[in-house]
Design an enzyme around this catalytic site. Structure first.
Site, PDB file in Angstrom:
ATOM      1  N   CYS A  92     -13.541  32.653  67.285  1.00 39.14           N
ATOM      2  CA  CYS A  92     -12.449  31.920  67.927  1.00 39.14           C
ATOM      3  C   CYS A  92     -11.612  32.885  68.752  1.00 39.14           C
ATOM      4  O   CYS A  92     -11.262  33.964  68.280  1.00 39.14           O
ATOM      5  CB  CYS A  92     -11.572  31.249  66.869  1.00 39.14           C
TER       6      CYS A  92
ATOM      7  N   GLY B 190      -6.968  30.210  65.151  1.00 37.76           N
ATOM      8  CA  GLY B 190      -7.213  31.484  65.815  1.00 37.76           C
ATOM      9  C   GLY B 190      -7.753  32.586  64.942  1.00 37.76           C
ATOM     10  O   GLY B 190      -7.987  33.694  65.430  1.00 37.76           O
TER      11      GLY B 190
ATOM     12  N   GLY C  93     -10.662  32.565  63.116  1.00 38.25           N
ATOM     13  CA  GLY C  93     -12.109  32.587  62.967  1.00 38.25           C
ATOM     14  C   GLY C  93     -12.761  33.721  63.735  1.00 38.25           C
ATOM     15  O   GLY C  93     -12.239  34.193  64.750  1.00 38.25           O
TER      16      GLY C  93
END
Length: 345
Positions: free
Chosen positions: A186, A181, A183
């Site tokens: 993301c 989570g 990124g």
């Protein structure tokens, strides 16, 4: 239900405290590391920064440039056997220490992996990559891949907790990829409510891995060279970058023009864009957990690489670390409420 109240931190919530240094110049800092991997037994030397295995980042063109800096690229999994043959023809043995073959865990992914490795047996690294490294089928697949390729160095992930790092190392991984989570493209934390602050994940997972002789990659959460330094300071052996390497000449993604400005398309591998491109669309049973953005065009990636490595060298000089391997031992993090003066942001 259980509630944990221990403090967990991301990169933006800390800075590295400076310490007395005897270094005269940043040029004295050695950024290369040497590792001998747990299961493959192979020795690797280089600068432990890796381009992410996203198809807008982990391209052969990026690999060519990063190899010149002794860095690595996790080549995305959507190149075929013929693409690999064209890329590797005429290149020296050194390239094999600078690239990873990425794969998912579906049967067609493993068939493709076998074809590439059979055609090019000198390839050393396998990056076994899924969004959720906690599922039992992933661990089972890791064991199969280790059994099939005992001499290869295997990267496996992603996870964010120490107990799962240990599970993957004991199941055959040499290096565990850490990050869920965090990124830039993301949105798992928004869609699923699942994740872990990246710095705390790195600190805890590094401790678990090093106790068993394994290594970790900090994957995600870096928006600046300072964050890369913080990841290394927190105990990461390697740092993987996606968004920071997007938008360049060598990166993937369509080149766009908006009102005289140039951009390149950058998207998460769980985005609707990626799934429509590679999987025929978003399946009815799932949601898109990535986003698609237009990154300002940045020119040659070499300039960004120099900026990142320069920032890490600077961090080392501020704490008196003459080599990157010393940075974590010289790092003290302090909690902060702001990172920089935003008046001209």
């Amino acid at each position: 239900m259980r509630l944990e109240t221990d403090l967990k931190l991301g990169f933006k919530e800390v800075m590295i405290r400076p310490k007395r240094s005897t270094l005269k110049t940043r040029a004295q800092v050695a950024l290369d590391r040497t590792f001998t991997f747990l299961h493959s037994g192979r020795e690797w030397s280089g600068v432990p920064v890796i381009a992410s295995n996203m198809d807008t980042v982990g391209t052969f063109d990026v690999a060519d440039v990063l190899a010149r800096f002794d860095m690595m690229t996790a080549i995305h999994k959507h190149y075929g056997e013929e693409d690999w043959t064209r890329f590797l023809a005429g290149r020296g043995e050194g390239i094999y220490q600078r690239i990873m073959v990425s794969t998912g865990i579906a049967e067609q992914d493993l068939v493709r992996l076998n074809r590439i490795l059979s055609a090019h047996p000198d390839l050393q690294f396998i990056c076994l990559d899924v969004a959720n490294g906690y599922v039992e089928v992933f661990v089972d697949c890791l064991r199969r891949v280790r059994e099939s390729y005992p001499e290869k160095t295997i990267v496996a992930g992603n996870v964010v907790t120490g107990e799962m790092v240990e599970e993957l190392l004991l199941s055959g991984a040499d290096i565990v990829k850490v990050g869920i989570g965090s990124g830039s493209v993301c949105i798992t934390r928004v869609k699923a409510g699942v994740g872990y602050p990246q710095l705390s994940a790195v600190i805890e997972c590094a401790d678990a891995a090093h106790g068993l002789g394994g290594r970790i990659i900090s994957d995600g959460g870096c928006v600046s060279a300072g964050d890369v330094a913080k990841a290394f300071g927190g105990g990461a052996d390697f740092v993987m970058l996606g968004g920071m390497f997007a938008g360049h000449d060598e990166s993937g993604g369509e080149l766009l023009e908006r009102e005289g400005q140039h951009y390149k398309l950058f998207y998460g591998m769980s985005s609707s864009t990626a799934m429509e491109m590679h999987s025929g669309g978003v399946a009815d049973y799932r949601a898109s957990e990535g986003k698609t953005v237009e990154v300002p065009y940045r020119g040659p990636i070499a300039e960004t690489v120099k900026d990142i490595l320069g920032g890490v060298r600077s961090a080392c000089t501020y704490v008196g670390a003459s080599a990157l391997r010393e940075l974590t031992k010289r790092t003290t993090f302090i909690r902060v409420l702001e990172q920089n003066n935003p008046v001209f942001a």
